[in-house]
Design a protein around this motif. Structure first.
Motif: not given
Length: 145
Positions: A64, A67, A69-71, A73-74, A103, A107
């Motif tokens: 997470v 990354e 392009k992480p999630n 929310g995570d 994105r 966010n």
């Protein structure tokens, strides 16, 4: 040395190095005890527990936080709520990078709120990470390439 690095540091990279040293030491101790001794069995159980910890806890957080392009929310959850200070710091620093490619507008807003929240943290490391995240510029992002 590895255990001290892992347990005493508040930075993920130092803790990761400590974990690698622990794993290397355990592997060597296991290899030295391949005669079927009790030590070999103990090392197997110990390394099995370390591998399980790494697979179930450490690697998912790494995926997470680091990354490209992480999630979001995570990442926000780790930055704001993780029980492990080192991961909150690392995730907060990552917010500085991902704020330039959130994105979605939602966010973007959530990232800026999280950085702002962590700027008000009573923990000095979290506060400093938030300052760095807030100051992280597009030029800083380009310099990473």
């Amino acid at each position: 040395v590895g255990q001290t690095m892992f347990t005493k540091s508040n930075r993920v990279q130092v803790r990761q190095t400590g974990l690698e040293i622990i794993k290397a030491a355990a592997e060597q101790m296991y290899n030295w005890s391949l005669d079927g001794s009790e030590l070999g069995e103990q090392m197997y159980q110990w390394t099995d527990a370390i591998n399980k910890f790494e697979q179930e806890y450490w690697i998912p957080k790494t995926q997470v936080v680091y990354e490209l392009k992480p999630n979001i929310g995570d990442l926000l959850n780790i930055a704001l709520h993780d029980k492990d200070l080192s991961w909150r710091v690392e995730a907060t620093l990552a917010l500085g990078r991902v704020k330039w490619n959130p994105r979605t507008k939602g966010n973007r807003s959530a990232i800026h709120r999280a950085i702002s929240t962590n700027l008000g943290s009573s923990d000095a490391m979290i506060k400093e990470a938030a300052k760095i995240a807030e100051a992280f510029s597009v030029d800083d992002l380009k310099a990473l390439n």
